[in-house]
Design a protein around this motif. Structure first.
Motif, short mmCIF file in Angstrom:
data_model
loop_
_atom_site.label_atom_id
_atom_site.label_comp_id
_atom_site.label_asym_id
_atom_site.label_seq_id
_atom_site.Cartn_x
_atom_site.Cartn_y
_atom_site.Cartn_z
N LEU A 270 0.85 -1.18 0.00
CA LEU A 270 0.00 0.00 0.00
C LEU A 270 0.89 1.23 0.00
O LEU A 270 1.77 1.37 0.85
CB LEU A 270 -0.91 0.00 1.23
N GLN B 258 -9.42 5.36 2.73
CA GLN B 258 -9.78 4.01 2.29
C GLN B 258 -9.50 3.77 0.81
O GLN B 258 -9.46 2.62 0.37
CB GLN B 258 -11.27 3.75 2.56
N LYS C 280 -6.29 1.38 -0.27
CA LYS C 280 -6.40 -0.04 0.01
C LYS C 280 -7.38 -0.72 -0.93
O LYS C 280 -7.11 -1.81 -1.47
CB LYS C 280 -6.81 -0.27 1.46
N ARG D 69 -6.60 -3.59 -3.67
CA ARG D 69 -7.33 -4.86 -3.59
C ARG D 69 -7.90 -5.22 -4.96
O ARG D 69 -7.78 -6.36 -5.42
CB ARG D 69 -8.44 -4.79 -2.54
N ASN E 116 0.99 -3.76 5.86
CA ASN E 116 0.89 -2.66 4.92
C ASN E 116 0.85 -3.12 3.47
O ASN E 116 1.30 -2.42 2.57
CB ASN E 116 2.07 -1.70 5.11
N CYS E 117 0.32 -4.32 3.23
CA CYS E 117 0.18 -4.77 1.85
C CYS E 117 -1.04 -5.68 1.71
O CYS E 117 -1.61 -6.14 2.70
CB CYS E 117 1.45 -5.47 1.36
N VAL E 118 -1.44 -5.88 0.46
CA VAL E 118 -2.56 -6.75 0.14
C VAL E 118 -2.12 -7.72 -0.94
O VAL E 118 -1.17 -7.46 -1.68
CB VAL E 118 -3.80 -5.95 -0.31
#
Length: 239
Positions: free
Chosen positions: A134, A163, A166, A170, A220-222
């Motif tokens: 992110l 928001q 993120k 995603r 801090n990542c997806v």
């Protein structure tokens, strides 16, 4: 979405991949110099050439770590040492096991971002994985308008600023995971419809024979993994 704290398990001594399992490996790419030397010794000449093309030493070290550990992981499943793993490459550069290993049925996909990589492995099913840290992105709404479907863009645009990033990433990882599994390029992003909300997990629309699962490999990542078919179980390992 999966909570990474209780999902990523230590590497088992006796690693077994069953036909109905998907294994995802979390790999930290910043490794000690002594380990990097050992990993570099397992790489092919073309991989070492690629590593030496990186301008920044940090990027070179991370490439060596990622490719060397990938070889170690795949070697465990194939029953060979890391330096015996051979790769072929698709036109877009995606690595796959060389034809000499085709009989194994082993399929894999790799993604990396900053100092982290994810490797997804299974038998026989098309599989893709994508990982994104992110980060602040200029003109995020413009990118969403360009690459996402109208309803996806509308959701990103409607969210509070805290928001937006993120949800944007995603969407991106879900689409990219599917496209990496099928071998299609980023130009197809706007054709892949994903349904999600800030609080609900993502689903692939239109593709009923595919299963999409979001992962949280770090705070801090997806990430997302896309797998053809259903009836499989996920196991997540920490290398």
């Amino acid at each position: 979405m999966t909570d990474f704290d209780d999902t990523w398990l230590p590497k088992p001594e006796n690693l077994t991949l069953l036909s109905d399992e998907v294994h995802v490996w979390r790999i930290h790419l910043d490794r000690p110099e002594s380990e990097l030397q050992d990993l570099a010794a397992t790489l092919s000449s073309d991989e070492l050439t690629r590593a030496n093309r990186f301008y920044f030493p940090e990027h070179r070290r991370r490439f060596i770590a990622g490719r060397g550990i990938l070889r170690s992981i795949l070697g465990n499943y194939l029953g060979v040492v890391a330096q015996e793993v051979k790769f072929d490459y698709e036109p877009r550069g995606k690595p796959l096991l060389a034809s000499s290993f085709a009989q194994s049925g082993l399929l894999f996909n790799l993604s990396h971002s900053e100092n982290l990589a994810l490797c997804a492995v299974n038998y026989s099913r098309q599989i893709g994985i994508d990982l994104e840290y992110l980060r602040t992105t200029s003109d995020l709404e413009g990118l969403a308008q360009r690459f996402f479907l109208p309803r996806e863009y509308d959701l990103v645009r409607s969210l509070p600023d805290e928001q937006k990033s993120k949800v944007f990433f995603r969407y991106w990882t879900c689409k990219e995971a599917y496209l990496k599994a099928t071998g299609d390029g980023i130009a197809q992003l706007e054709k892949i419809e994903v349904a999600l909300t800030p609080t609900e997990p993502a689903r692939l629309q239109i593709f009923p024979d595919w299963h999409l699962l979001e992962l949280v490999p770090d705070n801090n990542c997806v990430a997302a993994v896309a797998v053809a078919g259903f009836g499989w179980q996920l196991k997540c390992w920490q290398y």
